[in-house]
Design an enzyme around this catalytic site. Structure first.
Site, mmCIF file in Angstrom:
data_model
loop_
_atom_site.group_PDB
_atom_site.id
_atom_site.type_symbol
_atom_site.label_atom_id
_atom_site.label_comp_id
_atom_site.label_asym_id
_atom_site.label_seq_id
_atom_site.Cartn_x
_atom_site.Cartn_y
_atom_site.Cartn_z
ATOM 1 N N ASN A 13 0.882 -1.171 0.000
ATOM 2 C CA ASN A 13 0.000 0.000 0.000
ATOM 3 C C ASN A 13 0.916 1.215 0.000
ATOM 4 O OD1 ASN A 13 -1.753 2.086 0.481
ATOM 5 N ND2 ASN A 13 -2.312 1.457 2.567
ATOM 6 N N LYS A 15 0.103 4.287 -0.260
ATOM 7 C CA LYS A 15 -0.505 5.497 0.330
ATOM 8 C C LYS A 15 -0.246 6.685 -0.616
ATOM 9 C CE LYS A 15 -0.003 3.289 4.752
ATOM 10 N NZ LYS A 15 0.142 3.374 6.182
ATOM 11 N N HIS A 99 -9.289 1.328 4.757
ATOM 12 C CA HIS A 99 -8.041 1.532 5.518
ATOM 13 C C HIS A 99 -8.317 2.509 6.660
ATOM 14 C CE1 HIS A 99 -3.971 2.659 6.524
ATOM 15 N NE2 HIS A 99 -3.571 1.568 5.897
ATOM 16 N N GLU A 101 -6.708 4.912 7.694
ATOM 17 C CA GLU A 101 -6.446 6.319 7.355
ATOM 18 C C GLU A 101 -7.646 6.930 6.633
ATOM 19 O OE1 GLU A 101 -2.709 5.675 5.365
ATOM 20 O OE2 GLU A 101 -1.780 5.151 7.283
ATOM 21 N N GLU A 170 -5.118 -4.614 10.546
ATOM 22 C CA GLU A 170 -4.100 -3.591 10.751
ATOM 23 C C GLU A 170 -4.373 -2.831 12.042
ATOM 24 O OE1 GLU A 170 -2.154 -2.537 6.715
ATOM 25 O OE2 GLU A 170 -3.735 -1.116 7.136
ATOM 26 N N GLY A 176 2.822 2.534 10.638
ATOM 27 C CA GLY A 176 3.793 3.616 10.456
ATOM 28 C C GLY A 176 4.522 4.010 11.725
ATOM 29 N N SER A 216 3.698 -1.895 10.227
ATOM 30 C CA SER A 216 5.155 -1.982 10.394
ATOM 31 C C SER A 216 5.720 -3.357 10.053
ATOM 32 C CB SER A 216 5.559 -1.554 11.811
ATOM 33 O OG SER A 216 5.163 -0.209 12.049
HETATM 34 P P1 13P Z 1 3.327 0.564 7.498
HETATM 35 O O1 13P Z 1 3.819 -0.764 6.926
HETATM 36 O O2 13P Z 1 4.065 1.734 6.931
HETATM 37 O O3 13P Z 1 3.249 0.530 8.996
HETATM 38 O O4 13P Z 1 1.823 0.743 6.964
HETATM 39 C C1 13P Z 1 0.942 -0.293 7.128
HETATM 40 C C2 13P Z 1 -0.286 0.018 6.387
HETATM 41 O O5 13P Z 1 -1.046 0.902 6.759
HETATM 42 C C3 13P Z 1 -0.570 -0.751 5.166
HETATM 43 O O6 13P Z 1 -1.861 -0.524 4.714
#
Ligand code: 13P
Length: 258
Positions: A13, A15, A99, A101, A170, A176, A216
């Site tokens: 992903n 982002k 997601h 976010e 997640e 992150g 992560s």
């Molecule tokens: P990270 O791997 O950067 O922690 O992000 C995970 C994520 O949100 C994947 O959708």
């Protein structure tokens, strides 16, 4: 992982990272170092404007390209939105839905559900995300919260379509932050998700559905996480932006687990 009953999926992903030119560069690098022979399913979900470059570059490979969001409506007056039909026509195979976010920007479980149904209808593989906040984990309500997200997100998904859905667990506190869930913590929730699917559908369907972990995940911790019986892959943010790291995670998924 349990390769006997279900697919292993390693999905990136991106982002809001990389331009179309950077996408082309990344994909060309990835192609040169991709493991040869048989490997798990690999997907890269990229910003909408990068989809054409990604699809073009990966046309002759088994890497599937995906989007990071979609609109549940087929067409109409939705300025700035992108329908599932448009994604299919652009060459997408996957779409990330719900997601955390995007949920933080106001996406509800009802929105997630409508998008999952639209994605399935269009023939896309929805990667439906769920996850608890740190407050919810500390309050001891993780299982109930996740079960609710799964039930609402899958409402109306028919028995014959459920196996096409990929679920990604997640935990919000692990995204992150560099703070990965331990393999035991991640396994516990993924096992619970499978139990919810079992109750909603059947043992056969629960056994066949792929459940990913995200938060992560990187080239160092992937093997241990993927060795868990109910973790069938990863949804990877930061580490999917670097070809070498992403390939190392794919290699970890290709290792024998026993
Ligand atoms: P990270 O791997 O950067 O922690 O992000 C995970 C994520 O949100 C994947 O959708």
């Amino acid at each position: 992982m349990n390769r006997k009953y279900r697919k292993t999926v390693i999905a990136g992903n991106w982002k809001m990272n990389k331009t179309p030119s950077e996408t082309k560069e990344f994909m060309n690098q990835l192609k040169t170092i991709m493991p040869k022979g048989r490997w798990c399913d690999v997907a890269l979900c990229v910003p909408a404007v990068c989809i054409p470059a990604a699809v073009r570059a990966m046309r002759d490979t088994r890497v599937g390209i995906g989007a990071e969001n979609c609109n549940a409506n087929a067409s109409g007056a939705y300025t700035g939105e992108i329908s599932t039909g448009m994604l299919v026509d652009a060459g997408c195979k996957y779409v990330i839905i719900g997601h955390s976010e995007r949920r933080a920007m106001g996406e509800t479980d009802a929105d997630v559900n409508a998008k999952v149904l639209a994605a399935l209808e269009a023939g896309l593989t929805p990667i439906m995300c769920c996850g608890e906040s740190l407050e919810q984990r500390e309050a001891g309500i993780t299982d109930e919260w996740i079960a609710m997200q799964i039930k609402l997100g899958l409402a109306g998904v028919s028995e014959d379509k459920i196996r096409k859905v990929v679920i990604a667990y997640e935990p919000i506190w692990a995204i992150g932050t560099g703070r990965t869930a331990t393999p035991e913590q991640a396994e516990e929730v993924c096992e619970n998700i499978r139990a919810v699917v079992r109750k909603l559908y059947s043992s056969k369907n629960a056994r066949a559905i792929s459940i990913l972990y995200g938060g992560s995940m990187n080239e160092k911790n992937a093997f241990e996480l993927l060795a868990q019986p109910d973790i069938d892959g990863g949804l990877i943010g930061g580490a999917s932006l670097v070809p070498e790291k992403f390939v190392q995670i794919i290699e970890a998924a290709n290792q024998p687990t026993v």
